[in-house]
Design a protein around this motif. Structure first.
Motif, PDB file in Angstrom:
ATOM      1  N   ASP A   3       0.842  -1.191   0.000  1.00  0.00           N
ATOM      2  CA  ASP A   3       0.000   0.000   0.000  1.00  0.00           C
ATOM      3  C   ASP A   3       0.876   1.239   0.000  1.00  0.00           C
ATOM      4  O   ASP A   3       2.000   1.225   0.514  1.00  0.00           O
ATOM      5  CB  ASP A   3      -0.882   0.008   1.257  1.00  0.00           C
ATOM      6  N   ARG A   4       0.333   2.298  -0.526  1.00  0.00           N
ATOM      7  CA  ARG A   4       1.052   3.569  -0.508  1.00  0.00           C
ATOM      8  C   ARG A   4       1.028   4.151   0.892  1.00  0.00           C
ATOM      9  O   ARG A   4       0.099   3.915   1.665  1.00  0.00           O
ATOM     10  CB  ARG A   4       0.410   4.528  -1.505  1.00  0.00           C
ATOM     11  N   SER A   6       1.045   7.291   3.708  1.00  0.00           N
ATOM     12  CA  SER A   6       0.351   8.561   3.889  1.00  0.00           C
ATOM     13  C   SER A   6       1.007   9.340   5.014  1.00  0.00           C
ATOM     14  O   SER A   6       1.656   8.755   5.892  1.00  0.00           O
ATOM     15  CB  SER A   6      -1.114   8.321   4.265  1.00  0.00           C
ATOM     16  N   PRO A   7       0.839  10.670   5.029  1.00  0.00           N
ATOM     17  CA  PRO A   7       1.391  11.472   6.122  1.00  0.00           C
ATOM     18  C   PRO A   7       0.957  10.918   7.482  1.00  0.00           C
ATOM     19  O   PRO A   7      -0.199  10.524   7.663  1.00  0.00           O
ATOM     20  CB  PRO A   7       0.813  12.862   5.865  1.00  0.00           C
ATOM     21  N   ASP A   9       2.123   8.114   8.772  1.00  0.00           N
ATOM     22  CA  ASP A   9       2.539   6.710   8.856  1.00  0.00           C
ATOM     23  C   ASP A   9       3.997   6.641   9.301  1.00  0.00           C
ATOM     24  O   ASP A   9       4.798   7.520   8.948  1.00  0.00           O
ATOM     25  CB  ASP A   9       2.445   6.023   7.484  1.00  0.00           C
ATOM     26  N   HIS A 135       5.290  13.679   3.795  1.00  0.00           N
ATOM     27  CA  HIS A 135       4.644  13.777   2.479  1.00  0.00           C
ATOM     28  C   HIS A 135       4.990  12.514   1.698  1.00  0.00           C
ATOM     29  O   HIS A 135       6.072  11.955   1.872  1.00  0.00           O
ATOM     30  CB  HIS A 135       5.171  14.971   1.658  1.00  0.00           C
ATOM     31  N   TYR A 138       3.544  10.040  -5.404  1.00  0.00           N
ATOM     32  CA  TYR A 138       3.690   8.882  -6.283  1.00  0.00           C
ATOM     33  C   TYR A 138       3.454   9.285  -7.729  1.00  0.00           C
ATOM     34  O   TYR A 138       2.752  10.251  -8.006  1.00  0.00           O
ATOM     35  CB  TYR A 138       2.697   7.784  -5.863  1.00  0.00           C
TER      36      TYR A 138
END
Length: 155
Positions: A3-4, A6-7, A9, A135, A138
């Motif tokens: 998964d990508r 995110s701020p 994480d 930040h 992608y």
């Protein structure tokens, strides 16, 4: 395919070899912000442009408190050739098994010359001083990305 990020994480920690075969870890940069950028392959046109742009702006970014790490699946020997050929000063790290690239969500399906394929997705992640994602960008463009990043970060 991961998964990508995110701020907020936690940034997946890593220890990878640089172009000289030395181990570099994300944890070794705690206390400074780190720009971690992922690129498909050393010595290709877009990746060369991006690495040169980061090198050209390295002093500006360092003064603003940012370290820069470039990660690709290339072997350290190829990274050393890339660095020498293009006079790069950015730290280049080898991730031949793509474990770190995948952990950061920078590996997956992408379009390349109109064809769907699996590969490294050109991405840039900013890690804060405590090791959290600040930040995550992608599918960035090779050309103009560093200038946009500098504007977005207010550097």
């Amino acid at each position: 395919m991961a998964d990508r990020l995110s701020p907020g994480d936690p940034a997946p920690d890593f220890t990878l070899q640089d172009a000289d075969g030395n181990e570099v870890s994300l944890a070794g940069h705690r206390g400074r912000k780190v720009i971690v950028y992922f690129y498909p392959a050393a010595m290709t046109t877009g990746c060369t442009k991006q690495a040169c742009d980061f090198t050209d702006n390295l002093d500006l970014l360092a003064t603003a408190g940012y370290d820069v790490l470039g990660i690709s699946p290339d072997a350290p020997e190829k990274l050393a050739q890339f660095r020498a050929k293009e006079s790069l000063r950015v730290t280049l790290l080898a991730d031949p098994d793509r474990a770190t690239i995948t952990a950061y969500g920078a590996y997956g399906e992408k379009m390349n010359y109109g064809k769907k394929m699996m590969g490294v997705i050109r991405s840039t992640v900013i890690v804060d001083e405590q090791g959290a994602i600040e930040h995550a960008f992608y599918n960035v463009k090779a050309t103009g990305h560093v200038a946009k990043l500098i504007r977005d970060l207010g550097v």
